[in-house]
Design a protein around this motif. Structure first.
Motif, PDB file in Angstrom:
ATOM      1  N   VAL A 110       0.836  -1.193   0.000  1.00  0.00           N
ATOM      2  CA  VAL A 110       0.000   0.000   0.000  1.00  0.00           C
ATOM      3  C   VAL A 110       0.879   1.255   0.000  1.00  0.00           C
ATOM      4  CG1 VAL A 110      -1.590   1.386   1.407  1.00  0.00           C
ATOM      5  CG2 VAL A 110      -2.048  -1.041   1.026  1.00  0.00           C
ATOM      6  N   SER A 111       1.920   1.238   0.835  1.00  0.00           N
ATOM      7  CA  SER A 111       2.847   2.377   0.888  1.00  0.00           C
ATOM      8  C   SER A 111       3.556   2.578  -0.450  1.00  0.00           C
ATOM      9  CB  SER A 111       3.890   2.155   1.994  1.00  0.00           C
ATOM     10  OG  SER A 111       3.280   2.126   3.270  1.00  0.00           O
ATOM     11  N   LEU A 112       3.954   1.482  -1.082  1.00  0.00           N
ATOM     12  CA  LEU A 112       4.665   1.565  -2.362  1.00  0.00           C
ATOM     13  C   LEU A 112       3.752   2.108  -3.458  1.00  0.00           C
ATOM     14  CD1 LEU A 112       7.197   0.989  -4.069  1.00  0.00           C
ATOM     15  CD2 LEU A 112       6.336  -1.343  -4.405  1.00  0.00           C
ATOM     16  N   ILE A 113       2.529   1.617  -3.518  1.00  0.00           N
ATOM     17  CA  ILE A 113       1.582   2.082  -4.540  1.00  0.00           C
ATOM     18  C   ILE A 113       1.270   3.561  -4.345  1.00  0.00           C
ATOM     19  CG2 ILE A 113      -0.804   1.846  -5.359  1.00  0.00           C
ATOM     20  CD1 ILE A 113      -0.504  -1.208  -4.691  1.00  0.00           C
ATOM     21  N   GLN A 114       1.070   3.967  -3.113  1.00  0.00           N
ATOM     22  CA  GLN A 114       0.792   5.381  -2.830  1.00  0.00           C
ATOM     23  C   GLN A 114       1.986   6.259  -3.201  1.00  0.00           C
ATOM     24  OE1 GLN A 114      -0.258   4.992   1.337  1.00  0.00           O
ATOM     25  NE2 GLN A 114      -2.456   5.116   0.885  1.00  0.00           N
ATOM     26  N   ALA A 115       3.199   5.780  -2.885  1.00  0.00           N
ATOM     27  CA  ALA A 115       4.406   6.545  -3.210  1.00  0.00           C
ATOM     28  C   ALA A 115       4.611   6.625  -4.719  1.00  0.00           C
ATOM     29  CB  ALA A 115       5.624   5.912  -2.538  1.00  0.00           C
ATOM     30  N   ALA A 116       4.304   5.532  -5.427  1.00  0.00           N
ATOM     31  CA  ALA A 116       4.439   5.521  -6.892  1.00  0.00           C
ATOM     32  C   ALA A 116       3.464   6.501  -7.528  1.00  0.00           C
ATOM     33  CB  ALA A 116       4.199   4.110  -7.420  1.00  0.00           C
ATOM     34  N   LYS A 117       2.260   6.562  -7.001  1.00  0.00           N
ATOM     35  CA  LYS A 117       1.256   7.504  -7.508  1.00  0.00           C
ATOM     36  C   LYS A 117       1.715   8.942  -7.273  1.00  0.00           C
ATOM     37  CE  LYS A 117      -2.796   8.987  -8.899  1.00  0.00           C
ATOM     38  NZ  LYS A 117      -3.172   8.949 -10.336  1.00  0.00           N
ATOM     39  N   ALA A 118       2.225   9.212  -6.071  1.00  0.00           N
ATOM     40  CA  ALA A 118       2.693  10.562  -5.739  1.00  0.00           C
ATOM     41  C   ALA A 118       3.893  10.965  -6.592  1.00  0.00           C
ATOM     42  CB  ALA A 118       3.053  10.641  -4.260  1.00  0.00           C
ATOM     43  N   ALA A 119       4.725   9.993  -6.973  1.00  0.00           N
ATOM     44  CA  ALA A 119       5.925  10.273  -7.764  1.00  0.00           C
ATOM     45  C   ALA A 119       5.633  10.402  -9.257  1.00  0.00           C
ATOM     46  CB  ALA A 119       6.964   9.179  -7.532  1.00  0.00           C
ATOM     47  N   GLY A 120       4.384  10.142  -9.668  1.00  0.00           N
ATOM     48  CA  GLY A 120       4.033  10.251 -11.081  1.00  0.00           C
ATOM     49  C   GLY A 120       4.540   9.107 -11.933  1.00  0.00           C
ATOM     50  N   VAL A 121       4.696   7.937 -11.332  1.00  0.00           N
ATOM     51  CA  VAL A 121       5.145   6.752 -12.075  1.00  0.00           C
ATOM     52  C   VAL A 121       4.113   6.406 -13.147  1.00  0.00           C
ATOM     53  CG1 VAL A 121       5.543   4.260 -11.877  1.00  0.00           C
ATOM     54  CG2 VAL A 121       6.539   5.826 -10.200  1.00  0.00           C
ATOM     55  N   ASP A 122       4.588   6.094 -14.337  1.00  0.00           N
ATOM     56  CA  ASP A 122       3.692   5.865 -15.477  1.00  0.00           C
ATOM     57  C   ASP A 122       3.079   4.465 -15.481  1.00  0.00           C
ATOM     58  OD1 ASP A 122       2.527   6.681 -18.066  1.00  0.00           O
ATOM     59  OD2 ASP A 122       3.828   5.100 -18.865  1.00  0.00           O
ATOM     60  N   ARG A 123       3.870   3.440 -15.111  1.00  0.00           N
ATOM     61  CA  ARG A 123       3.379   2.058 -15.159  1.00  0.00           C
ATOM     62  C   ARG A 123       3.732   1.333 -13.873  1.00  0.00           C
ATOM     63  NH1 ARG A 123       2.642  -0.574 -19.883  1.00  0.00           N
ATOM     64  NH2 ARG A 123       1.680  -2.139 -18.544  1.00  0.00           N
ATOM     65  N   TYR A 124       2.838   0.417 -13.476  1.00  0.00           N
ATOM     66  CA  TYR A 124       3.075  -0.401 -12.280  1.00  0.00           C
ATOM     67  C   TYR A 124       2.713  -1.841 -12.646  1.00  0.00           C
ATOM     68  CZ  TYR A 124       3.301  -1.423  -7.235  1.00  0.00           C
ATOM     69  OH  TYR A 124       3.653  -1.915  -5.980  1.00  0.00           O
ATOM     70  N   ILE A 125       3.737  -2.703 -12.662  1.00  0.00           N
ATOM     71  CA  ILE A 125       3.547  -4.121 -12.954  1.00  0.00           C
ATOM     72  C   ILE A 125       3.579  -4.877 -11.623  1.00  0.00           C
ATOM     73  CG2 ILE A 125       4.296  -6.095 -14.339  1.00  0.00           C
ATOM     74  CD1 ILE A 125       3.748  -3.561 -15.999  1.00  0.00           C
ATOM     75  N   PHE A 126       2.490  -5.554 -11.313  1.00  0.00           N
ATOM     76  CA  PHE A 126       2.371  -6.248 -10.024  1.00  0.00           C
ATOM     77  C   PHE A 126       2.324  -7.759 -10.234  1.00  0.00           C
ATOM     78  CE2 PHE A 126      -0.646  -7.784  -6.570  1.00  0.00           C
ATOM     79  CZ  PHE A 126       0.336  -7.856  -5.591  1.00  0.00           C
ATOM     80  N   ILE A 127       3.187  -8.480  -9.524  1.00  0.00           N
ATOM     81  CA  ILE A 127       3.191  -9.943  -9.576  1.00  0.00           C
ATOM     82  C   ILE A 127       2.292 -10.457  -8.457  1.00  0.00           C
ATOM     83  CG2 ILE A 127       4.583 -12.032  -9.645  1.00  0.00           C
ATOM     84  CD1 ILE A 127       5.286 -10.016 -11.853  1.00  0.00           C
ATOM     85  N   SER A 128       1.162 -11.023  -8.839  1.00  0.00           N
ATOM     86  CA  SER A 128       0.202 -11.536  -7.867  1.00  0.00           C
ATOM     87  C   SER A 128       0.235 -13.065  -7.870  1.00  0.00           C
ATOM     88  CB  SER A 128      -1.203 -11.001  -8.206  1.00  0.00           C
ATOM     89  OG  SER A 128      -2.135 -11.339  -7.202  1.00  0.00           O
ATOM     90  N   ILE A 129      -0.878 -13.704  -7.589  1.00  0.00           N
ATOM     91  CA  ILE A 129      -0.974 -15.164  -7.591  1.00  0.00           C
ATOM     92  C   ILE A 129      -2.263 -15.568  -8.292  1.00  0.00           C
ATOM     93  CG2 ILE A 129      -1.138 -17.276  -6.196  1.00  0.00           C
ATOM     94  CD1 ILE A 129       0.376 -15.957  -4.005  1.00  0.00           C
ATOM     95  N   LEU A 130      -2.205 -16.626  -9.076  1.00  0.00           N
ATOM     96  CA  LEU A 130      -3.378 -17.139  -9.766  1.00  0.00           C
ATOM     97  C   LEU A 130      -4.437 -17.610  -8.768  1.00  0.00           C
ATOM     98  CD1 LEU A 130      -4.348 -17.863 -12.720  1.00  0.00           C
ATOM     99  CD2 LEU A 130      -3.603 -20.201 -12.185  1.00  0.00           C
ATOM    100  N   ASP A 131      -5.693 -17.304  -9.057  1.00  0.00           N
ATOM    101  CA  ASP A 131      -6.856 -17.769  -8.270  1.00  0.00           C
ATOM    102  C   ASP A 131      -6.865 -17.262  -6.836  1.00  0.00           C
ATOM    103  OD1 ASP A 131      -7.669 -19.125 -10.514  1.00  0.00           O
ATOM    104  OD2 ASP A 131      -7.042 -21.106  -9.809  1.00  0.00           O
ATOM    105  N   ALA A 132      -6.262 -16.107  -6.582  1.00  0.00           N
ATOM    106  CA  ALA A 132      -6.219 -15.578  -5.205  1.00  0.00           C
ATOM    107  C   ALA A 132      -7.618 -15.378  -4.644  1.00  0.00           C
ATOM    108  CB  ALA A 132      -5.450 -14.257  -5.188  1.00  0.00           C
TER     109      ALA A 132
END
Length: 324
Positions: free
Chosen positions: A91-113
């Protein structure tokens, strides 16, 4: 383009960093220890000290970053809990990325979570996906279900060393994928506009049960496996006991994942759309047979070389003793 790779010292993260560097991207890695991440610097990556659980360290790491590839997750040996790293940290990383104006965010999740709400890691991954979707960032979510690299310690090495291979009663077939191939999809997502704000399964060509993997390892190694079955009920009991103690919470959360592996429900998905959107050829993806064949081929060759050297040393020693 500058990419920040989070979790770059992990099994998958290092392959993502390697792939990005090989393709000419500027790569920055968020690391907790520069000593443990020295190999990344040798490859050509920039190291930035920081910690997902210390939000103040994130803005400096994100300065000038175009894209974030988030492959971080807690390890069984970590002192921090899954909730602290995989939820609060993300959550902290996503919020910081948004505040920094990051263009793309690739997230590695898990199948069928979404199918396992009572399994902490799966539920936290699902919640993180939702939080990312609602963040306003341009995201891509990749959902693997198992790494081929993990099979070496789980099956190959015990069989080679004639040790017990532990399996659970109702083993769920899993479509394992080589982390090098998952890294290929992660980097390709940056180039394909059609991947923006979408989620994709990233899994192997077929799902393998534990018994099938063991039989394959036996055939490739020429050795029989000593299988020991772990009752699911015993794991549940250990999980319940661990939850009584604060130091056991992380262990309990990990043991809860055994419900996924022992459910008997296959962890797999069709990759037709994924390959079509990403513009990649399925024939270029490593199969489990190819991966293990290459591994055992190298190991068996090395064992033969060692045996040859031992026999050579014995003959040399015997010859010396005859002339004494």
């Amino acid at each position: 383009m500058t990419i920040l790779v989070v979790g770059a010292t992990g099994t998958l993260g290092r392959q993502i960093a390697r792939r990005a560097l090989d393709e000419g991207y500027r790569v920055r890695c968020l690391v907790r220890s520069s000593r443990k991440a020295a190999f990344l610097k040798e490859w050509g990556a920039e190291l930035v000290l920081g910690d997902l659980c210390e939000p103040d360290t994130l803005p400096p790491a994100l300065k000038g970053v175009t894209a974030v590839i988030d492959a971080a997750t807690t390890r069984p040996t970590d002192s921090l809990s899954i909730k602290q790293v995989d939820w609060e940290g993300k959550v902290s990383l996503i919020q910081a990325a948004k505040a920094a104006g990051v263009d793309r965010y690739i997230f590695i999740s898990i199948l069928d979570a979404e199918q396992y709400p009572k399994v902490p890691l799966m539920e936290i991954k699902r919640c993180t996906e939702l939080f990312l979707m609602e963040s306003g960032l341009n995201y891509t979510i990749l959902r693997p279900c198992g790494f081929m690299q993990g099979l070496i310690g789980q099956y190959a090495i015990p069989i080679l060393e004639k040790q017990a291979v532990w399996v659970m009663g109702e083993s769920s077939p899993i479509a394992y994928m080589d982390t090098q191939d998952i890294a290929k999809f992660a980097i390709q997502a940056l180039k394909v506009p059609e991947t923006v704000n979408r989620s994709f399964p990233v899994v192997g060509s077929r799902a393998w049960s534990a018994q099938e993997i063991i039989r394959l390892c036996q055939r490739l190694s020429g050795q029989d496996a000593k299988m020991t079955r772990m009752p699911t009920g015993l794991l549940r009991s250990v999980e319940k006991i661990a939850r009584f103690f604060q130091w056991g919470w992380n262990l309990a959360d990990r043991l809860a994942f055994s419900e996924v592996v022992a459910s008997g429900r296959p962890l797999t998905a069709s990759m037709d759309e994924t390959y079509a959107v990403f513009g990649l050829d399925p024939n270029d993806t490593t199969t489990l047979e190819e991966y293990l064949q290459e591994y055992f081929g190298r190991i068996m060759k090395k064992l033969k070389e060692l045996e040859y050297e031992r026999e050579k040393a014995k003959k040399k020693a015997k010859k010396r003793s005859l002339f004494k």
